[in-house]
Scaffold this motif. Structure first.
Motif, PDB file in Angstrom:
ATOM      1  N   VAL A 102       0.828  -1.203   0.000  1.00 26.63           N
ATOM      2  CA  VAL A 102       0.000   0.000   0.000  1.00 26.63           C
ATOM      3  C   VAL A 102       0.867   1.260   0.000  1.00 26.63           C
ATOM      4  O   VAL A 102       0.533   2.244  -0.662  1.00 26.63           O
ATOM      5  N   GLY A 103       1.977   1.237   0.709  1.00 20.16           N
ATOM      6  CA  GLY A 103       2.881   2.387   0.694  1.00 20.16           C
ATOM      7  C   GLY A 103       3.428   2.659  -0.692  1.00 20.16           C
ATOM      8  O   GLY A 103       3.494   3.815  -1.137  1.00 20.16           O
ATOM      9  N   ALA A 104       3.803   1.603  -1.406  1.00 18.02           N
ATOM     10  CA  ALA A 104       4.287   1.778  -2.782  1.00 18.02           C
ATOM     11  C   ALA A 104       3.178   2.301  -3.681  1.00 18.02           C
ATOM     12  O   ALA A 104       3.404   3.190  -4.513  1.00 18.02           O
ATOM     13  N   LEU A 105       1.971   1.772  -3.516  1.00 13.32           N
ATOM     14  CA  LEU A 105       0.833   2.228  -4.311  1.00 13.32           C
ATOM     15  C   LEU A 105       0.525   3.700  -4.029  1.00 13.32           C
ATOM     16  O   LEU A 105       0.308   4.487  -4.957  1.00 13.32           O
ATOM     17  N   MET A 106       0.528   4.081  -2.761  1.00 17.17           N
ATOM     18  CA  MET A 106       0.260   5.474  -2.384  1.00 17.17           C
ATOM     19  C   MET A 106       1.359   6.406  -2.889  1.00 17.17           C
ATOM     20  O   MET A 106       1.069   7.498  -3.379  1.00 17.17           O
ATOM     21  N   ALA A 107       2.598   5.966  -2.769  1.00 10.95           N
ATOM     22  CA  ALA A 107       3.709   6.789  -3.258  1.00 10.95           C
ATOM     23  C   ALA A 107       3.565   7.035  -4.751  1.00 10.95           C
ATOM     24  O   ALA A 107       3.698   8.171  -5.223  1.00 10.95           O
ATOM     25  N   GLY A 108       3.284   5.981  -5.498  1.00 11.14           N
ATOM     26  CA  GLY A 108       3.101   6.141  -6.932  1.00 11.14           C
ATOM     27  C   GLY A 108       1.891   6.981  -7.268  1.00 11.14           C
ATOM     28  O   GLY A 108       1.934   7.831  -8.165  1.00 11.14           O
ATOM     29  N   GLY A 109       0.791   6.768  -6.563  1.00  9.70           N
ATOM     30  CA  GLY A 109      -0.432   7.521  -6.829  1.00  9.70           C
ATOM     31  C   GLY A 109      -0.259   9.011  -6.589  1.00  9.70           C
ATOM     32  O   GLY A 109      -0.631   9.839  -7.426  1.00  9.70           O
ATOM     33  N   TYR A 110       0.308   9.362  -5.450  1.00 11.65           N
ATOM     34  CA  TYR A 110       0.529  10.775  -5.168  1.00 11.65           C
ATOM     35  C   TYR A 110       1.585  11.381  -6.096  1.00 11.65           C
ATOM     36  O   TYR A 110       1.477  12.543  -6.488  1.00 11.65           O
ATOM     37  N   ALA A 111       2.590  10.592  -6.456  1.00 13.70           N
ATOM     38  CA  ALA A 111       3.597  11.102  -7.399  1.00 13.70           C
ATOM     39  C   ALA A 111       2.976  11.356  -8.770  1.00 13.70           C
ATOM     40  O   ALA A 111       3.248  12.382  -9.405  1.00 13.70           O
ATOM     41  N   GLY A 112       2.135  10.439  -9.230  1.00 19.58           N
ATOM     42  CA  GLY A 112       1.454  10.643 -10.500  1.00 19.58           C
ATOM     43  C   GLY A 112       0.544  11.858 -10.475  1.00 19.58           C
ATOM     44  O   GLY A 112       0.487  12.636 -11.438  1.00 19.58           O
ATOM     45  N   TYR A 113      -0.168  12.039  -9.368  1.00 18.80           N
ATOM     46  CA  TYR A 113      -1.043  13.203  -9.237  1.00 18.80           C
ATOM     47  C   TYR A 113      -0.218  14.485  -9.210  1.00 18.80           C
ATOM     48  O   TYR A 113      -0.588  15.480  -9.842  1.00 18.80           O
ATOM     49  N   ALA A 114       0.923  14.463  -8.520  1.00 15.40           N
ATOM     50  CA  ALA A 114       1.793  15.646  -8.483  1.00 15.40           C
ATOM     51  C   ALA A 114       2.342  15.963  -9.874  1.00 15.40           C
ATOM     52  O   ALA A 114       2.341  17.120 -10.303  1.00 15.40           O
ATOM     53  N   LEU A 115       2.794  14.933 -10.581  1.00 14.98           N
ATOM     54  CA  LEU A 115       3.335  15.160 -11.927  1.00 14.98           C
ATOM     55  C   LEU A 115       2.278  15.684 -12.886  1.00 14.98           C
ATOM     56  O   LEU A 115       2.597  16.456 -13.804  1.00 14.98           O
ATOM     57  N   SER A 116       1.035  15.277 -12.699  1.00 19.75           N
ATOM     58  CA  SER A 116      -0.020  15.736 -13.601  1.00 19.75           C
ATOM     59  C   SER A 116      -0.299  17.230 -13.458  1.00 19.75           C
ATOM     60  O   SER A 116      -0.889  17.831 -14.348  1.00 19.75           O
ATOM     61  N   TRP A 117       0.121  17.823 -12.359  1.00 18.30           N
ATOM     62  CA  TRP A 117      -0.109  19.245 -12.140  1.00 18.30           C
ATOM     63  C   TRP A 117       1.054  20.119 -12.601  1.00 18.30           C
ATOM     64  O   TRP A 117       0.932  21.346 -12.611  1.00 18.30           O
ATOM     65  N   LEU A 118       2.175  19.504 -12.953  1.00 21.95           N
ATOM     66  CA  LEU A 118       3.315  20.303 -13.408  1.00 21.95           C
ATOM     67  C   LEU A 118       2.977  20.999 -14.724  1.00 21.95           C
ATOM     68  O   LEU A 118       2.454  20.387 -15.650  1.00 21.95           O
ATOM     69  N   GLY A 119       3.266  22.279 -14.795  1.00 19.77           N
ATOM     70  CA  GLY A 119       3.011  23.060 -16.001  1.00 19.77           C
ATOM     71  C   GLY A 119       1.591  23.556 -16.150  1.00 19.77           C
ATOM     72  O   GLY A 119       1.271  24.235 -17.108  1.00 19.77           O
ATOM     73  N   VAL A 120       0.715  23.218 -15.202  1.00 12.63           N
ATOM     74  CA  VAL A 120      -0.674  23.661 -15.260  1.00 12.63           C
ATOM     75  C   VAL A 120      -0.772  25.014 -14.559  1.00 12.63           C
ATOM     76  O   VAL A 120      -0.270  25.189 -13.452  1.00 12.63           O
ATOM     77  N   GLN A 121      -1.415  25.952 -15.217  1.00 13.75           N
ATOM     78  CA  GLN A 121      -1.631  27.267 -14.620  1.00 13.75           C
ATOM     79  C   GLN A 121      -2.956  27.243 -13.873  1.00 13.75           C
ATOM     80  O   GLN A 121      -3.976  26.857 -14.413  1.00 13.75           O
ATOM     81  N   GLY A 122      -2.932  27.639 -12.643  1.00 18.19           N
ATOM     82  CA  GLY A 122      -4.156  27.655 -11.843  1.00 18.19           C
ATOM     83  C   GLY A 122      -3.850  28.057 -10.426  1.00 18.19           C
ATOM     84  O   GLY A 122      -2.692  28.043  -9.989  1.00 18.19           O
ATOM     85  N   ASP A 123      -4.917  28.398  -9.727  1.00 21.54           N
ATOM     86  CA  ASP A 123      -4.750  28.864  -8.348  1.00 21.54           C
ATOM     87  C   ASP A 123      -4.166  27.786  -7.441  1.00 21.54           C
ATOM     88  O   ASP A 123      -3.286  28.052  -6.630  1.00 21.54           O
TER      89      ASP A 123
END
Length: 162
Positions: A102-123
């Motif tokens: 679960v720790g590996a799954l959570m680490a990957g999930g949050y990392a993927g979510y963080a990467l998806s926000w890179l370069g996005v303009q928003g508040d």
């Protein structure tokens, strides 16, 4: 006379440690899921999920509990040479394996979510990225401390501590 175990049953009473490949596999599944969550939320939900500081702090608390349990287990078995009851060791081993995955799954999930926000303009884009990255790091800490707990549960055969 020795009897071979029935086909499909493991021989002896040995378990293999959780492999790094399995943990990487779960992290990749989480990475893809976290990445896809952003796009899905943008299309089908009112707003993308907000990551607060509660998520990384809760994950760090779990990592601290696992780390403390690993240290106490290691000290009990390998330093003081005490043998805890079998059911307690099985409980710790099951906890360690589950938390590692679960720790590996959570680490990957949050990392993927963080990467998806890179370069996005928003508040809230940078806020979501940083907090998700912190939660991903806490997920890595859970996986590491869980593996340490799993290793601390290792005992050798009678009189052989390995």
């Amino acid at each position: 006379m020795t009897v071979d175990p029935p086909e499909g049953e493991p021989s002896g009473g040995h378990l293999r440690p959780t492999s790094g490949g399995v943990l990487v596999g779960w992290a990749i599944v989480g990475l893809v899921g976290g990445w896809l969550l952003h796009g899905y939320a943008e299309r089908y939900m009112a707003a993308a999920p907000v990551v607060t500081w509660a998520q990384p702090l809760a994950l760090l608390l779990v990592a601290a509990i696992l780390g403390t349990t690993a240290w106490l287990t290691y000290r009990s078995i390998h330093v003081h040479h005490q043998r805890p009851e079998a059911h307690r060791m099985v409980n710790r081993l099951v906890l360690a394996r589950a938390c590692a995955l679960v720790g590996a799954l959570m680490a990957g999930g949050y990392a993927g979510y963080a990467l998806s926000w890179l370069g996005v303009q928003g508040d809230l884009a940078s806020q979501r990225a940083w907090r998700s990255a912190a939660a991903a790091a806490a997920g890595v800490a859970i996986a590491i401390t869980a593996v340490l707990l799993e290793r601390a549960c290792r005992v050798g055969s009678d009189g052989d501590d390995t």
